[in-house]
Structure formats: structure tokens, C-alpha cells
Design a protein around this motif. Structure first.
Motif, short mmCIF file in Angstrom:
data_model
loop_
_atom_site.label_atom_id
_atom_site.label_comp_id
_atom_site.label_asym_id
_atom_site.label_seq_id
_atom_site.Cartn_x
_atom_site.Cartn_y
_atom_site.Cartn_z
N PRO A 24 -1.76 9.81 -11.87
CA PRO A 24 -2.96 9.46 -11.10
C PRO A 24 -2.63 9.03 -9.68
O PRO A 24 -1.48 8.72 -9.36
N ARG A 25 -3.63 8.98 -8.84
CA ARG A 25 -3.46 8.59 -7.44
C ARG A 25 -2.94 7.18 -7.30
O ARG A 25 -2.14 6.88 -6.41
N ARG A 26 -3.40 6.29 -8.15
CA ARG A 26 -2.99 4.89 -8.02
C ARG A 26 -1.50 4.71 -8.28
O ARG A 26 -0.91 3.74 -7.83
N ARG A 27 -0.88 5.64 -8.99
CA ARG A 27 0.54 5.54 -9.25
C ARG A 27 1.37 6.26 -8.18
O ARG A 27 2.41 5.77 -7.75
N THR A 28 0.92 7.43 -7.75
CA THR A 28 1.71 8.21 -6.80
C THR A 28 1.41 7.86 -5.36
O THR A 28 2.25 8.07 -4.49
N GLY A 29 0.20 7.38 -5.09
CA GLY A 29 -0.15 7.03 -3.72
C GLY A 29 -0.67 8.18 -2.90
O GLY A 29 -0.84 8.04 -1.68
N ARG B 253 0.85 -1.19 0.00
CA ARG B 253 0.00 0.00 0.00
C ARG B 253 0.88 1.24 0.00
O ARG B 253 1.78 1.38 0.82
N LYS B 254 0.58 2.15 -0.93
CA LYS B 254 1.35 3.39 -1.00
C LYS B 254 0.80 4.38 0.00
O LYS B 254 -0.41 4.46 0.22
N VAL B 255 1.69 5.14 0.58
CA VAL B 255 1.31 6.12 1.60
C VAL B 255 1.44 7.51 1.00
O VAL B 255 2.40 7.80 0.28
N CYS B 256 0.49 8.35 1.27
CA CYS B 256 0.52 9.73 0.79
C CYS B 256 1.69 10.46 1.43
O CYS B 256 1.78 10.55 2.66
N VAL B 257 2.59 10.99 0.60
CA VAL B 257 3.77 11.67 1.15
C VAL B 257 3.39 12.98 1.84
O VAL B 257 4.08 13.42 2.76
N PHE B 258 2.27 13.58 1.41
CA PHE B 258 1.86 14.84 2.02
C PHE B 258 1.22 14.58 3.40
O PHE B 258 1.41 15.38 4.32
N CYS B 259 0.50 13.47 3.53
CA CYS B 259 -0.05 13.13 4.84
C CYS B 259 1.06 12.73 5.81
O CYS B 259 1.01 13.05 6.99
N LYS B 260 2.05 12.04 5.29
CA LYS B 260 3.16 11.60 6.12
C LYS B 260 3.94 12.80 6.67
O LYS B 260 4.33 12.82 7.83
N ASP B 261 4.11 13.84 5.83
CA ASP B 261 4.83 15.05 6.25
C ASP B 261 3.91 16.08 6.90
O ASP B 261 4.36 17.16 7.26
N LYS B 262 2.61 15.77 6.99
CA LYS B 262 1.60 16.66 7.58
C LYS B 262 1.56 18.02 6.88
O LYS B 262 1.59 19.07 7.50
#
Length: 143
Positions: A56-61, A23-32
Motif C-alpha cells: 500500500p501507499r502508506r508503506r511504500t510512500g 514523511r515518505k517521499v515518492c521515489v518516482f516523483c523524486k526521479d521525475k
């Protein structure tokens, strides 16, 4: 029975995949991150493809909320010419031509007319004997 893509298992209806995709994690959520800065072109380049399309979202996560913010930031950066609208290919830095290769671009095309202009008949040079007769007479000198 549908065939599988794995040649070692034939004739089975359902085949368990070899590995579970991570599962890919959103890098922006991870960095808040609350706001995605459109002026940070280096970070935004990671989210556009080699053809300058938004990934797309499915590629970048990225999550749905940050994907919407990311798309807006990329569009703003394009408007300010921080990111390209079209891919830059080749050494010359020119975008890929549209259509087939032999067709000239719009700026290079010659204007097309409905009918070509009528050309006058070609003028044939006169023979040398006629040229001598058509010369004006020399002016008379006063004595």
C-alpha cells in the motif's frame, strides 16, 4: 480513563508520541518518472510483499498517481510471468498449499464415485484331487 501503551505514563488521556514519523517521499516523483516500465521486474519487486501482494501507499510512500501506475505495471508484469501471482515458498519452489496440510491438491486427488463398483466373490483354489479329474483326457494316438 483509557490506558496508554507506555507504562511510565499512566492515567493520562493523551500522550505525545516519542518521535514524529518521517514523511515518505515518492521515489518516482523524486526521479521525475512519467511512465513506470512493467518490464523492469527488479524495480517492481520492491513494491510487492513477501506474499506477492501489492504494497500500500502508506508503506511504500508513493503518491496516488504513481501508485495507480505502479499497480497497473505490476499486473502487466504478472500477466507476462515476470512477477509471481502467488508466493514461492520453500526450497522446491512450490506455492503454499491451500487448506489443511493433509489434503491432496486437485491434480493429485482420485476421482470420487457415487458407489464403489461391486467386486466379485474371491475364487478359492480347488483341491489337488479335483484338479487331476478336471484335466482333459490325452488325445488318442493312431497305431
Amino acid at each position: 480513563m483509557p490506558e496508554t501503551t507506555r507504562p511510565d505514563i499512566k492515567g493520562k488521556k493523551w500522550v505525545k508520541p516519542r518521535y514524529a514519523p518521517r514523511r515518505k517521499v515518492c521515489v518516482f516523483c523524486k526521479d521525475k518518472v512519467k511512465v513506470i516500465d512493467y518490464k523492469d521486474a527488479e524495480k517492481l519487486k520492491n513494491f510487492i510483499s513477501d506474499r506477492s501482494k501489492i504494497e500500500p501507499r502508506r508503506r511504500t510512500g508513493t503518491c496516488a498517481r504513481h501508485q495507480r501506475l505502479l499497480a497497473t505495471a505490476i499486473k502487466r508484469a504478472r500477466h507476462l510471468a515476470l512477477l509471481p501471482f502467488v508466493p514461492v515458498l520453500g526450497r522446491g519452489g512450490e506455492p503454499r498449499p491451500r487448506g489443511f496440510e493433509g489434503r491432496p491438491r486437485f491434480a493429485e486427488r482420485q476421482p470420487q464415485m457415487a458407489m464403489p463398483p461391486a467386486q466379485p466373490a474371491p475364487v478359492q483354489p480347488a483341491p489337488a484331487a479335483e484338479v487331476a479329474q478336471t484335466e482333459p483326457p490325452a488325445p488318442a494316438t493312431a497305431s
